[in-house]
Design a protein around this motif. Structure first.
Motif, PDB file in Angstrom:
ATOM      1  N   THR A  24      34.521  40.313  39.573  1.00  0.00           N
ATOM      2  CA  THR A  24      33.360  39.433  39.527  1.00  0.00           C
ATOM      3  C   THR A  24      32.444  39.854  38.380  1.00  0.00           C
ATOM      4  N   PRO A  25      31.437  39.029  38.051  1.00  0.00           N
ATOM      5  CA  PRO A  25      30.421  39.490  37.095  1.00  0.00           C
ATOM      6  C   PRO A  25      29.630  40.637  37.704  1.00  0.00           C
ATOM      7  N   PRO A  26      28.981  41.475  36.908  1.00  0.00           N
ATOM      8  CA  PRO A  26      28.948  41.420  35.444  1.00  0.00           C
ATOM      9  C   PRO A  26      30.173  42.095  34.835  1.00  0.00           C
ATOM     10  N   PRO A  27      30.470  41.781  33.563  1.00  0.00           N
ATOM     11  CA  PRO A  27      31.557  42.492  32.892  1.00  0.00           C
ATOM     12  C   PRO A  27      31.193  43.955  32.679  1.00  0.00           C
ATOM     13  N   CYS A  28      32.206  44.780  32.593  1.00  0.00           N
ATOM     14  CA  CYS A  28      32.006  46.214  32.370  1.00  0.00           C
ATOM     15  C   CYS A  28      32.749  46.646  31.113  1.00  0.00           C
ATOM     16  N   ILE A  29      32.193  47.615  30.420  1.00  0.00           N
ATOM     17  CA  ILE A  29      32.828  48.157  29.229  1.00  0.00           C
ATOM     18  C   ILE A  29      33.161  49.626  29.437  1.00  0.00           C
TER      19      ILE A  29
ATOM     20  N   ALA B  29      39.966  56.470  33.955  1.00  0.00           N
ATOM     21  CA  ALA B  29      39.527  55.505  32.948  1.00  0.00           C
ATOM     22  C   ALA B  29      38.708  54.397  33.579  1.00  0.00           C
ATOM     23  N   ASP B  30      39.139  53.906  34.774  1.00  0.00           N
ATOM     24  CA  ASP B  30      38.392  52.848  35.433  1.00  0.00           C
ATOM     25  C   ASP B  30      37.014  53.334  35.876  1.00  0.00           C
ATOM     26  N   ASP B  31      36.911  54.592  36.252  1.00  0.00           N
ATOM     27  CA  ASP B  31      35.616  55.152  36.626  1.00  0.00           C
ATOM     28  C   ASP B  31      34.658  55.199  35.441  1.00  0.00           C
ATOM     29  N   ALA B  32      35.205  55.166  34.221  1.00  0.00           N
ATOM     30  CA  ALA B  32      34.366  55.251  33.032  1.00  0.00           C
ATOM     31  C   ALA B  32      33.702  53.918  32.686  1.00  0.00           C
ATOM     32  N   LEU B  33      34.074  52.844  33.366  1.00  0.00           N
ATOM     33  CA  LEU B  33      33.536  51.528  33.046  1.00  0.00           C
ATOM     34  C   LEU B  33      32.070  51.418  33.448  1.00  0.00           C
ATOM     35  N   ARG B  34      31.291  50.742  32.610  1.00  0.00           N
ATOM     36  CA  ARG B  34      29.860  50.564  32.850  1.00  0.00           C
ATOM     37  C   ARG B  34      29.490  49.084  32.694  1.00  0.00           C
ATOM     38  N   PRO B  35      28.611  48.553  33.550  1.00  0.00           N
ATOM     39  CA  PRO B  35      28.196  47.146  33.416  1.00  0.00           C
ATOM     40  C   PRO B  35      27.542  46.894  32.058  1.00  0.00           C
ATOM     41  N   PHE B  36      27.871  45.723  31.471  1.00  0.00           N
ATOM     42  CA  PHE B  36      27.305  45.394  30.159  1.00  0.00           C
ATOM     43  C   PHE B  36      27.373  43.873  29.964  1.00  0.00           C
ATOM     44  N   PRO B  37      26.456  43.129  30.586  1.00  0.00           N
ATOM     45  CA  PRO B  37      26.515  41.665  30.527  1.00  0.00           C
ATOM     46  C   PRO B  37      26.053  41.100  29.183  1.00  0.00           C
ATOM     47  N   VAL B  38      26.482  39.870  28.925  1.00  0.00           N
ATOM     48  CA  VAL B  38      26.044  39.106  27.757  1.00  0.00           C
ATOM     49  C   VAL B  38      25.152  37.980  28.266  1.00  0.00           C
TER      50      VAL B  38
ATOM     51  N   LEU C 126      27.679  28.268  29.853  1.00  0.00           N
ATOM     52  CA  LEU C 126      27.236  29.646  29.702  1.00  0.00           C
ATOM     53  C   LEU C 126      25.764  29.828  30.080  1.00  0.00           C
ATOM     54  N   VAL C 127      25.030  28.725  30.135  1.00  0.00           N
ATOM     55  CA  VAL C 127      23.592  28.771  30.408  1.00  0.00           C
ATOM     56  C   VAL C 127      23.288  27.807  31.556  1.00  0.00           C
ATOM     57  N   GLY C 128      22.394  28.245  32.451  1.00  0.00           N
ATOM     58  CA  GLY C 128      21.936  27.351  33.508  1.00  0.00           C
ATOM     59  C   GLY C 128      22.759  27.388  34.768  1.00  0.00           C
ATOM     60  N   GLU C 129      23.814  28.205  34.806  1.00  0.00           N
ATOM     61  CA  GLU C 129      24.627  28.377  35.999  1.00  0.00           C
ATOM     62  C   GLU C 129      24.856  29.863  36.228  1.00  0.00           C
ATOM     63  N   PRO C 130      25.208  30.269  37.443  1.00  0.00           N
ATOM     64  CA  PRO C 130      25.473  31.693  37.685  1.00  0.00           C
ATOM     65  C   PRO C 130      26.578  32.199  36.759  1.00  0.00           C
ATOM     66  N   PRO C 131      26.479  33.434  36.286  1.00  0.00           N
ATOM     67  CA  PRO C 131      27.522  33.993  35.417  1.00  0.00           C
ATOM     68  C   PRO C 131      28.881  33.961  36.106  1.00  0.00           C
ATOM     69  N   ARG C 132      29.921  33.814  35.292  1.00  0.00           N
ATOM     70  CA  ARG C 132      31.284  33.802  35.807  1.00  0.00           C
ATOM     71  C   ARG C 132      32.039  35.033  35.321  1.00  0.00           C
ATOM     72  N   ALA C 133      33.071  35.385  36.056  1.00  0.00           N
ATOM     73  CA  ALA C 133      33.947  36.466  35.615  1.00  0.00           C
ATOM     74  C   ALA C 133      34.647  36.049  34.331  1.00  0.00           C
ATOM     75  N   ILE C 134      35.045  37.009  33.528  1.00  0.00           N
ATOM     76  CA  ILE C 134      35.808  36.731  32.314  1.00  0.00           C
ATOM     77  C   ILE C 134      37.163  36.165  32.720  1.00  0.00           C
ATOM     78  N   GLY C 135      37.554  35.041  32.111  1.00  0.00           N
ATOM     79  CA  GLY C 135      38.879  34.473  32.316  1.00  0.00           C
ATOM     80  C   GLY C 135      39.820  34.906  31.212  1.00  0.00           C
ATOM     81  N   HIS C 136      41.044  34.410  31.242  1.00  0.00           N
ATOM     82  CA  HIS C 136      42.051  34.839  30.270  1.00  0.00           C
ATOM     83  C   HIS C 136      41.589  34.667  28.824  1.00  0.00           C
ATOM     84  N   PHE C 137      40.853  33.589  28.551  1.00  0.00           N
ATOM     85  CA  PHE C 137      40.570  33.252  27.154  1.00  0.00           C
ATOM     86  C   PHE C 137      39.083  33.234  26.812  1.00  0.00           C
ATOM     87  N   ASP C 138      38.225  33.605  27.743  1.00  0.00           N
ATOM     88  CA  ASP C 138      36.790  33.458  27.531  1.00  0.00           C
ATOM     89  C   ASP C 138      36.225  34.536  26.606  1.00  0.00           C
TER      90      ASP C 138
END
Length: 719
Positions: free
Chosen positions: A653-658, A19-28, A456-468
């Motif tokens: 780390t970023p980017p998030p994966c789906i 299942a983890d191998d199925a993850l693909r990068p998908f940034p916002v 969310l804008v103007g700084e390097p992307p961050r990893a998803i946190g618990h509530f983001d």
């Protein structure tokens, strides 16, 4: 270790690895000014407040015209509340495209750069001009897009020596103390005057007269009744900067006991006071002690009820006094909320009996909020754990059931914090399910917690946190789909409302009921009844509750027939939503037939959420433009779980994966359709590659999804 255990463990680990191998990068991408062809901004009426203030009529939020107003909102927290002037319009536009029509500004009462307070001073009594200017600009940018504001007053304020607050370093957020300590009350009033009388140069309104401010909240997740039953009024804290949930210092405990005894002398007759002393075993002239939680079960009824009434009276007087300040002195025209019913491990009815004195009743809940662990050697946070189990398998304690206990007849009801916190692997279930049931219950607003804590804008992307929500491509996709379900709304209100009336004695005794009686703490009430009908509190000072109808068996079907919850007993839960303009399949779609009138899925994913909603306000059968979302797991890049999948050993780390939803989606009953295509969209909602052509077989149109990896598609129907 048995061979069977080893084999089972190995299979589970292999499945997880695959299942983890199925993850693909998908940034916002929040920095993009581009619009989206799948925008649901048509749900908003810009600019916010153009016709006047949101008000209450018929027990609901309405616009000045009397038209219903349903809040589909997000929280914005900490540094994210003050974006740069270049970023503010981009964030506002993105939120509007996702159908967000209100922002709850949270933790404004923190020092800069996290909040609006001037950090250069030895007190917390002045606002920072630069922070305030950026905040004003952001509020104006939101207003221009049709997005209202919810202002929180006392949330996370901590105190400095110059504030004149006794033992200021020991108070944390001073929860409970804010209800009765004179200096803390004075500072709250001062802050409210400063913020609400401030003129926003970009809207030319003081906040107390700003029609784009829909709600002002007094305190956040703060109740002195809760502090009592949670054991935070014992006077044992000696730790500096103790954080959010802390016991009070000894000097405040003594002050509260003096206040309690003064209240007893003022409220009780000589005979009643003598009887209370006898019940407590306290001699005449000696102070009556306050109860600890470990004494609740054995405490005489008169002692328990009298002390509970004292805390309830403190809460009522606090809300009344603050409401008078805002309404009578400051002339605030926005609606006022006291705080939220937020602790569903105990009864919330004593608190709700005070909240109903204000304009709107509110609730909070999180599905499997992370339990933070502490290193005993250092006292510092040392990770977290979660059960990581799907809500679709636990309808009786689901998010909609927990939240439904709080709604009161004749009052608007909002939920100002809710989430399936990251990294929950079943989080894709949260938004569509709650959006549907909130509409069934005819609630007035949902605010998802939280868009972001950082820029969310103007700084390097961050990893998803618990509530983001902001960097989470699954939740941002579902925010857009959920706006159609709830804010339009596509799900009809229940045909019947179950009304509950409690005696004053029941309200207090509910605090002594065990956790197993929750979240309703109402003997005889079957929790899953709230998945069939709407339910409201009729009275908290009336006749005791009567008998209720029995709990429905699976499938649990709403009385409108539009929502169906099945498979939970077999641990293969599925919620289907079937309305003329929006339909959804949420849960273990792979394990059985998954279909609504116009939507069917045959997918490879073990668990997913697929929604279909029209973007032209027509029924699905006649629509030419639809939003299709197909969501499963989301993770940070390089994220790793522990063996039990209850915590992370590496955050990532970023980017998030789906995990792309792969397989086929079948669209049925599209009247007179000649051609159907689906345009994949990127994380921001822009076209991603070429449109996919659906294949026709009989009256069905079949789309093969999953390549390219995405969470959503713009479906076009040519007739």
């Amino acid at each position: 270790m048995s061979r069977l255990y080893c084999t089972t463990w190995f299979v589970l680990m292999v499945q997880a690895a695959v299942a983890d191998d199925a993850l693909r990068p998908f940034p916002v991408d929040w920095s993009s000014p581009a619009d989206s062809p799948a925008s649901v901004a048509f749900l908003l009426d810009a600019p916010a407040g153009k016709d006047g203030f949101v008000r209450v009529a018929g027990g609901h939020l309405v616009r000045p015209s009397g038209e219903r107003f349903r809040i589909w909102g997000v929280n914005i927290t900490g540094r994210a509340t003050v974006p740069t002037k270049e970023a503010a319009p981009l964030v506002a536009a993105h939120l509007a495209r996702c159908g967000v029509n209100c922002v709850r500004f949270h933790f404004l009462d923190r020092p800069a750069p996290q909040g609006l307070l001037d950090a250069s001073r030895d007190d917390t009594r002045a606002l920072d001009p630069g922070q305030l200017d950026r905040f004003d600009f952001f509020v104006a940018a939101l207003k221009e897009r049709g997005i209202y504001t919810n202002l929180n007053l006392n949330v996370g304020r901590t105190y400095k020596a110059g504030d004149g607050v006794r033992d200021h370093e020991l108070l944390g957020f001073a929860k409970g103390l804010t209800y009765f300590h004179p200096r803390l009350l004075e500072l709250q009033r001062e802050y409210a005057r400063q913020l609400l009388t401030h003129r926003n140069a970009y809207t030319n309104h003081e906040y107390r007269h700003e029609p784009a401010v829909a709600i002002v909240e007094l305190v956040n997740e703060n109740s002195i009744v809760e502090s009592w039953f949670a054991g935070r009024l014992l006077g044992k804290n000696t730790q500096k900067n103790p954080g959010t949930w802390t016991d009070i210092p000894a000097s405040y405990e003594r002050e509260l006991t003096v206040l309690y005894n003064r209240w007893l002398a003022e409220r009780l007759s000589a005979d009643a006071l003598a009887k209370l002393r006898a019940a407590c075993g306290v001699a005449e002239g000696a102070p009556i002690p306050r109860l600890r939680p470990d004494q609740f079960a054995s405490a005489p009824k008169v002692q328990f009820h009298t002390e509970a009434a004292f805390y309830m009276d403190l809460e009522r007087r606090y809300f009344d006094d603050m409401a008078r300040l805002l309404r009578d002195e400051l002339g605030v025209r926005s609606l006022i909320v006291g705080t939220s019913d937020h602790n569903h491990g105990k009864s919330g009815y004593p608190l709700v009996s005070s909240l109903v004195r204000l304009d709107v009743v509110d609730g909070h809940v999180y599905w499997q909020h992370p339990r933070y662990l502490t290193d005993p050697a250092t006292g510092r946070r040392a990770g977290f754990d979660i059960p990581n189990t799907p809500m679709v398998n636990d309808p009786a304690r689901s998010t909609p059931v927990q939240l439904s206990r709080t709604a009161v007849a004749g009052k608007p009801y909002t939920v100002s914090e809710v989430n399936h916190p990251f990294p929950h692997e079943y989080a894709c279930e949260g938004i569509p399910i709650l959006a549907a049931y909130a509409a069934l219950h005819d609630w007035d607003g949902l605010f998802w917690y939280t868009l972001a804590h950082e820029h969310l804008v103007g700084e390097p992307p961050r990893a998803i946190g618990h509530f983001d929500l902001g960097p989470d491509p699954v939740k941002m996709t579902q925010i857009a789909a959920g706006a159609l379900l709830f804010a339009r709304p596509d799900v009809r209100p229940a045909t019947r409302t179950v009304r509950r009336t409690y005696s004053a004695e029941q309200v207090i005794e509910s605090l002594r009921l065990p956790w197993s009686a929750g979240p309703y703490f109402t003997p005889g009430f079957p929790n899953t009844l709230a998945l069939v009908h709407a339910t409201r509190i009729e009275s908290l000072d009336g006749p005791p509750t009567g008998p209720f109808e029995s709990a429905p068996s699976e499938p649990i079907v709403s009385d409108t027939g539009e929502i169906r919850w099945s498979g939970a007993a077999a641990k293969r839960g599925m919620v289907s939503i079937d309305t003329p303009r929006s339909q959804a399949l949420v849960g273990f779609c792979k394990d059985g037939p998954a279909a609504t009138k116009h939507l069917a899925v045959r997918v490879e994913n073990r668990f997913c959420a697929v929604t279909l909603g029209t973007l032209d306000n027509r029924p699905i059968a006649q629509s030419s433009k639809l939003l299709l979302t197909a969501t499963a797991r989301v993770a940070n890049s390089g994220q790793t779980w522990n063996e039990k999948r209850t915590s992370l050993t590496k955050w990532g780390t970023p980017p998030p994966c789906i995990e792309p939803v792969t397989g086929t989606v079948v669209l049925r009953g599209l009247e007179k359709a000649d051609r159907v295509t689906a345009q994949p969209l990127d994380g921001t909602g822009r076209p991603l590659g070429r449109p996919l052509a659906a294949e026709k077989a009989g009256g069905d149109w079949t789309l093969t999804v999953g390549d390219p990896a995405t969470t959503w598609y713009l479906v076009s129907v040519v007739r």
